[in-house]
Design a protein around this motif. Structure first.
Motif, PDB file in Angstrom:
ATOM      1  N   THR A 185     -46.463 -27.788  20.159  1.00  0.00           N
ATOM      2  CA  THR A 185     -46.041 -26.426  19.849  1.00  0.00           C
ATOM      3  C   THR A 185     -45.286 -26.407  18.526  1.00  0.00           C
ATOM      4  O   THR A 185     -44.800 -27.444  18.057  1.00  0.00           O
ATOM      5  N   ILE A 186     -45.171 -25.219  17.946  1.00  0.00           N
ATOM      6  CA  ILE A 186     -44.445 -25.083  16.692  1.00  0.00           C
ATOM      7  C   ILE A 186     -43.423 -23.956  16.797  1.00  0.00           C
ATOM      8  O   ILE A 186     -43.710 -22.895  17.352  1.00  0.00           O
ATOM      9  N   ASN A 187     -42.226 -24.241  16.329  1.00  0.00           N
ATOM     10  CA  ASN A 187     -41.169 -23.238  16.222  1.00  0.00           C
ATOM     11  C   ASN A 187     -41.014 -22.907  14.746  1.00  0.00           C
ATOM     12  O   ASN A 187     -40.600 -23.746  13.947  1.00  0.00           O
ATOM     13  N   GLN A 188     -41.373 -21.692  14.366  1.00  0.00           N
ATOM     14  CA  GLN A 188     -41.331 -21.276  12.966  1.00  0.00           C
ATOM     15  C   GLN A 188     -40.054 -20.530  12.608  1.00  0.00           C
ATOM     16  O   GLN A 188     -39.938 -19.966  11.521  1.00  0.00           O
ATOM     17  N   ASN A 189     -39.088 -20.557  13.524  1.00  0.00           N
ATOM     18  CA  ASN A 189     -37.807 -19.890  13.271  1.00  0.00           C
ATOM     19  C   ASN A 189     -36.662 -20.780  13.719  1.00  0.00           C
ATOM     20  O   ASN A 189     -36.145 -20.653  14.835  1.00  0.00           O
ATOM     21  N   LEU A 190     -36.254 -21.702  12.848  1.00  0.00           N
ATOM     22  CA  LEU A 190     -35.191 -22.628  13.206  1.00  0.00           C
ATOM     23  C   LEU A 190     -33.816 -21.986  13.197  1.00  0.00           C
ATOM     24  O   LEU A 190     -32.832 -22.622  13.576  1.00  0.00           O
ATOM     25  N   LYS A 191     -33.740 -20.746  12.783  1.00  0.00           N
ATOM     26  CA  LYS A 191     -32.462 -20.027  12.849  1.00  0.00           C
ATOM     27  C   LYS A 191     -32.157 -19.565  14.269  1.00  0.00           C
ATOM     28  O   LYS A 191     -31.011 -19.230  14.595  1.00  0.00           O
ATOM     29  N   LYS A 192     -33.202 -19.538  15.104  1.00  0.00           N
ATOM     30  CA  LYS A 192     -33.009 -19.131  16.495  1.00  0.00           C
ATOM     31  C   LYS A 192     -32.324 -20.267  17.252  1.00  0.00           C
ATOM     32  O   LYS A 192     -32.797 -21.395  17.274  1.00  0.00           O
ATOM     33  N   VAL A 193     -31.178 -19.976  17.863  1.00  0.00           N
ATOM     34  CA  VAL A 193     -30.447 -20.992  18.615  1.00  0.00           C
ATOM     35  C   VAL A 193     -30.239 -20.515  20.044  1.00  0.00           C
ATOM     36  O   VAL A 193     -30.361 -19.327  20.357  1.00  0.00           O
ATOM     37  N   ASP A 194     -29.932 -21.453  20.910  1.00  0.00           N
ATOM     38  CA  ASP A 194     -29.618 -21.128  22.300  1.00  0.00           C
ATOM     39  C   ASP A 194     -28.108 -20.867  22.378  1.00  0.00           C
ATOM     40  O   ASP A 194     -27.306 -21.796  22.194  1.00  0.00           O
ATOM     41  N   PRO A 195     -27.679 -19.649  22.651  1.00  0.00           N
ATOM     42  CA  PRO A 195     -26.237 -19.335  22.652  1.00  0.00           C
ATOM     43  C   PRO A 195     -25.459 -20.066  23.737  1.00  0.00           C
ATOM     44  O   PRO A 195     -24.231 -20.135  23.683  1.00  0.00           O
ATOM     45  N   ARG A 196     -26.173 -20.643  24.704  1.00  0.00           N
ATOM     46  CA  ARG A 196     -25.488 -21.350  25.793  1.00  0.00           C
ATOM     47  C   ARG A 196     -25.108 -22.780  25.424  1.00  0.00           C
ATOM     48  O   ARG A 196     -24.273 -23.402  26.100  1.00  0.00           O
ATOM     49  N   SER A 197     -25.722 -23.312  24.360  1.00  0.00           N
ATOM     50  CA  SER A 197     -25.575 -24.739  24.065  1.00  0.00           C
ATOM     51  C   SER A 197     -24.144 -25.150  23.743  1.00  0.00           C
ATOM     52  O   SER A 197     -23.671 -26.192  24.202  1.00  0.00           O
ATOM     53  N   ASP A 198     -23.442 -24.360  22.942  1.00  0.00           N
ATOM     54  CA  ASP A 198     -22.084 -24.741  22.537  1.00  0.00           C
ATOM     55  C   ASP A 198     -21.152 -24.834  23.739  1.00  0.00           C
ATOM     56  O   ASP A 198     -20.381 -25.793  23.873  1.00  0.00           O
ATOM     57  N   ALA A 199     -21.238 -23.843  24.625  1.00  0.00           N
ATOM     58  CA  ALA A 199     -20.371 -23.854  25.809  1.00  0.00           C
ATOM     59  C   ALA A 199     -20.731 -25.024  26.730  1.00  0.00           C
ATOM     60  O   ALA A 199     -19.842 -25.687  27.290  1.00  0.00           O
ATOM     61  N   ARG A 200     -22.026 -25.289  26.865  1.00  0.00           N
ATOM     62  CA  ARG A 200     -22.458 -26.401  27.716  1.00  0.00           C
ATOM     63  C   ARG A 200     -22.005 -27.732  27.145  1.00  0.00           C
ATOM     64  O   ARG A 200     -21.581 -28.632  27.893  1.00  0.00           O
ATOM     65  N   LEU A 201     -22.081 -27.887  25.817  1.00  0.00           N
ATOM     66  CA  LEU A 201     -21.648 -29.131  25.206  1.00  0.00           C
ATOM     67  C   LEU A 201     -20.147 -29.331  25.389  1.00  0.00           C
ATOM     68  O   LEU A 201     -19.693 -30.454  25.690  1.00  0.00           O
ATOM     69  N   LYS A 202     -19.365 -28.284  25.257  1.00  0.00           N
ATOM     70  CA  LYS A 202     -17.918 -28.405  25.461  1.00  0.00           C
ATOM     71  C   LYS A 202     -17.600 -28.813  26.894  1.00  0.00           C
ATOM     72  O   LYS A 202     -16.688 -29.621  27.126  1.00  0.00           O
ATOM     73  N   GLU A 203     -18.351 -28.282  27.844  1.00  0.00           N
ATOM     74  CA  GLU A 203     -18.142 -28.658  29.238  1.00  0.00           C
ATOM     75  C   GLU A 203     -18.473 -30.138  29.451  1.00  0.00           C
ATOM     76  O   GLU A 203     -17.731 -30.858  30.141  1.00  0.00           O
ATOM     77  N   LEU A 204     -19.559 -30.616  28.836  1.00  0.00           N
ATOM     78  CA  LEU A 204     -19.909 -32.028  28.940  1.00  0.00           C
ATOM     79  C   LEU A 204     -18.833 -32.899  28.306  1.00  0.00           C
ATOM     80  O   LEU A 204     -18.465 -33.951  28.848  1.00  0.00           O
ATOM     81  N   GLU A 205     -18.315 -32.466  27.173  1.00  0.00           N
ATOM     82  CA  GLU A 205     -17.270 -33.242  26.490  1.00  0.00           C
ATOM     83  C   GLU A 205     -16.012 -33.332  27.332  1.00  0.00           C
ATOM     84  O   GLU A 205     -15.328 -34.365  27.339  1.00  0.00           O
ATOM     85  N   ARG A 206     -15.700 -32.266  28.077  1.00  0.00           N
ATOM     86  CA  ARG A 206     -14.530 -32.317  28.982  1.00  0.00           C
ATOM     87  C   ARG A 206     -14.740 -33.347  30.084  1.00  0.00           C
ATOM     88  O   ARG A 206     -13.762 -33.866  30.652  1.00  0.00           O
ATOM     89  N   ASN A 207     -15.998 -33.656  30.366  1.00  0.00           N
ATOM     90  CA  ASN A 207     -16.320 -34.647  31.398  1.00  0.00           C
ATOM     91  C   ASN A 207     -16.642 -36.021  30.804  1.00  0.00           C
ATOM     92  O   ASN A 207     -17.216 -36.872  31.480  1.00  0.00           O
TER      93      ASN A 207
END
Length: 331
Positions: free
Chosen positions: A151-173
């Motif tokens: 598959t191809i993603n032609q819009n790399l500006k599109k991000v998952d808004p959940r990722s930052d919060a999920r990463l912070k939760e993982l870092e707390r663990n």
């Protein structure tokens, strides 16, 4: 007049000549170590068709009642039919109940055929084949076993808004994320190999691979790696997830041309499943690619049912389809 030769030693490849088909390279023979290599050639050794045979191994490395066929090449459907018929008979004589192909020994190596080419140009490290090869297999009695896509993603500006919060939760663990250390690249590869053996164990057609063989496959592409495109996640000094992307070296060199990266592999340790790690890795590698000036990301060669395919559906559209084949053998 044409002839069959069965090759068991690398030295026996040396007398073959490039004809309508290029002979198998000796380094490929050495790396994949086929049980037999079959060649159709003319009276001066010019190759017309070729393939290799292996026993299929299970997830523990033990032989199964199935055969593998790979290193396939043939110029016509008739030559292919003759070759595949002979290969099938040899597998049947060994007691195999089914043949799967084309696979060059295992899924760690080249396998599948392009069956729906689409309009996008081929990308770096993508396997290719003449468009008539799928008909060689179907005419010989093989049927589709599994489908894969890129598959191809032609819009790399599109991000998952959940990722930052999920990463912070993982870092707390205690879970941390970093890029690959190129100074310790061979050690990093050894950790990636160890994780792959666990993470891919339940994957379709999985079989293990020794570290030496794994390093042989990946060390040569070291010069093309950009560290920001290889992201690792660790917990208590143990690698638990990674994603590996590489620039598409087949992109046009024109300064105005689109630049793409290829997302080759992603793995998450089974003990850490369900935490969103795969989604975070996919999101962050595409963010990194965008910051580096890339415009597109190609998620390469994913089986329809696997994790990376499900995640990539959030970003991209299908550009290519590939098929793996099987044939049941009579007793």
């Amino acid at each position: 007049m044409i002839y069959f030769s069965i090759i068991e030693e690398i030295e026996d490849l040396l007398w073959l000549e490039e004809g309508l088909v290029k002979p198998l390279e000796s380094h490929v023979f050495r790396l994949t170590n086929p049980s037999l290599h079959l060649v159709i050639h003319d009276d001066v050794g010019a190759v017309i068709a070729r393939c290799s045979l292996w026993d299929r191994l299970d997830s523990e490395g033990a032989p199964m009642a199935e055969g593998i066929l790979g290193h396939y090449a043939a110029t016509t459907i008739n030559d292919g039919a003759l070759l595949l018929s002979h290969a099938s008979e040899l597998h049947r004589q060994k007691g195999h109940k089914r043949i799967i192909g084309p696979i060059d020994k295992s899924t760690w190596h080249r396998y599948r055929l392009v069956t729906k080419r689409g309009l996008e140009p081929m990308f770096f490290l993508e396997p290719d084949n003449p468009d008539d090869w799928p008909s060689h297999f179907s005419e010989a009695g093989f049927t589709p076993l599994s489908t894969y896509t890129s598959t191809i993603n032609q819009n790399l500006k599109k991000v998952d808004p959940r990722s930052d919060a999920r990463l912070k939760e993982l870092e707390r663990n205690g879970i941390t994320m970093r890029t690959v250390n190129m100074v310790r690249f061979e050690e990093e590869l050894a950790a990636i190999h160890e994780l792959c053996l666990v993470a891919f164990k339940q994957n379709f057609l999985y079989s293990p691979i020794p570290l030496k063989e794994f390093l042989t496959l990946y060390l040569p592409i070291r010069i093309h790696i950009i560290p920001e495109l290889v992201i690792l996640m660790e917990h208590e000094n143990r690698l638990i997830g990674f994603i590996f992307a590489i620039p598409n070296l087949l992109d046009p060199k024109d300064i105005l041309s689109t630049k793409s990266v290829i997302i080759k592999t992603m793995a998450v340790h089974p003990d850490y499943g369900g935490k969103g790690i795969g989604g975070i890795l996919m999101d962050y590698v595409q963010r990194s690619a965008s910051k580096l000036g890339f415009d597109q990301a190609i998620a390469a060669l994913m089986q329809e049912e696997n994790l990376s395919r499900r995640i990539s559906n959030h970003y991209g559209t299908t550009i290519r389809e590939y098929t793996l084949y099987e044939m049941t053998l009579s007793g």
